[in-house]
Design a protein around this motif. Structure first.
Motif: not given
Lengths: 253, 253
Positions: B176-184
């Motif tokens: 998670f990060s502000a730039e890349h959002g939520l990822t899996t």
DNA sequence: ATGCCGGAGGCCCGATCATGCCCGATTGAG
DNA sequence: CTCAATCGGGCATGATCGGGCCTCCGGCAT
């Protein structure tokens, strides 16, 4: 012995005896108490046992170890034989549906590691058991989960079974007889079983002979819906031939 | 002897004996331990065996998940604290959705026995754990079960989440990060997470701080979709305020 | 023929893991 | 309330792991 093996065994002992204690385990496995504590901590973190001072007690069992009540009523041996015999009915490839129930759970546990199948089930313990089977593509049928049987029921389950078509269904019943058909105590569960029967080309009923003649509240089909009944030798030959006259093959093991 | 042959044979030995160990295999095949490790790694990736320290065990033999029992290793403590803190976000009554993942699993294990809730989940381990919780009405979301995560995905799962509306979702993310959002890492799983996010009025993200800044293949949302992020103190105050500027409350425990 | 290339396997070394040991803190039974 | 049993954190140690690097060898194009 590897740590996961030891933990698995500890878990089995815990479920078997209802409790374990650190010192006996340490002696049993020839390791120090610290190691056992670490194992119990790991199992605790996984939610499989609850840690208490001096040992641990099993928690949220997610497999089908015969629980106390069921072990009294035994027939464990018969169930095992029935489950083993049912292996012969597995297609070499294709799709099977597995109903909930201890006999079917044993059957699931006995599936050979080299089997390659698609399995559909609404039983939580069976799904848990098969989830990391390498050759099995597992499809879980959702729904409301009944506490007692840990099986999914109701709308989602019914709809899911309405959408699929499988080669073989391995189904259990709490009671079966030529007159009263297939019965089980719970209506919702009966509805799911009926949907599963409708979704399969071939129906195999796994039931030890103590189930014969019993009738329970909810009926989900006739013996005529069953292509093959696998039971133990407790079923009298007369009853067997009577059932076979109805078009159901009978296998006593 | 070629590598695939050797691996095939290792697999056979593992299934036959229930376990194999690196050193014996190395001797058996007259290669070094490194080569055996590579073989076991390959078999592990293929899901055919489960790697343990010193050897391997055939997949499908253990009925518990060692990865869930992970030892002190990966941020276990942080995850525990995050899970504990998340308990405060439980509604006293209502419906919650639980995503798959070890942190959420800890959270599920920590649910107080007197809780009275409706829980919806597509995670097999979490469902197994909650199935006998007396106060919880459990609804299982079906679908194809992924081996790695033991979570249901695909059509059935997506449709189920499309049909419900829950008070709170407790969701996990691999990055998670502000730039890349939520990822899996997995697309199918991301789709299910997205559907779960859409089904909940309030979204609580449980993620230890090591997940911050990571980005994985599949994105399933923005940090802005998250109402509350619960993480550990490894998240720098600057990062925390940056995230809070995006409208997400941040709780470091 | 020759030289390039890629995969398999071997070798080395710092990192990690499982376990044991020690000791102060905690617990629970009497 | 007391005290012995138990717990758990810290540390040590030996085994195991795994990534980087090298060599060998067969295939292939020049």
């Amino acid at each position: 012995m590897y740590a996961p093996e030891r933990q698995q065994e500890i878990l089995r002992l815990a479920r078997d005896g209802g409790r374990v204690d650190v010192l006996s385990l340490a002696e049993e496995f020839q390791v120090t108490a610290e190691t056992i504590r670490r194992d119990l901590k790991a199992l605790d973190r996984a939610g499989l046992v609850r840690r208490v001072h001096g040992g641990a007690i099993p928690a949220g069992r997610l497999d089908f170890e015969p629980d106390l009540a069921e072990r009294e009523s035994t027939a464990a041996d018969e169930k095992d034989r029935v489950a083993k015999a049912a292996l012969a009915e597995l297609p070499t490839e294709g799709t099977v549906i597995l109903d909930a129930g201890t006999t079917v759970a044993r059957f699931a546990a006995a599936l050979p590691l080299e089997a390659s199948l698609t399995v559909v089930t609404h039983s939580l313990p069976i799904a848990a058991r098969l989830a990391d089977h390498p050759g099995i593509q597992l499809h879980l049928v959702g729904g409301r989960v009944r506490h007692r049987t840990r099986a999914a029921v109701d709308a989602w389950a019914l709809r899911a079974y309405g959408e699929i078509r499988a080669d073989v269904l391995f189904v259990a019943a709490n009671g079966f007889s030529a007159e009263h058909g297939l019965t089980t105590p719970d209506l919702a569960e009966a509805a799911v079983k009926r949907a599963a029967v409708a979704a399969a080309r071939r129906v195999v009923l796994l039931a030890d002979s103590s189930k014969h003649g019993q009738e329970h509240f909810a009926r989900f089909g006739d013996l005529g819906d069953v292509d093959l009944l696998i039971t133990d030798s407790g079923l009298s030959p007369e009853d067997a031939t009577a059932i076979e006259r109805g078009g159901t093959e009978v296998l006593c093991v």
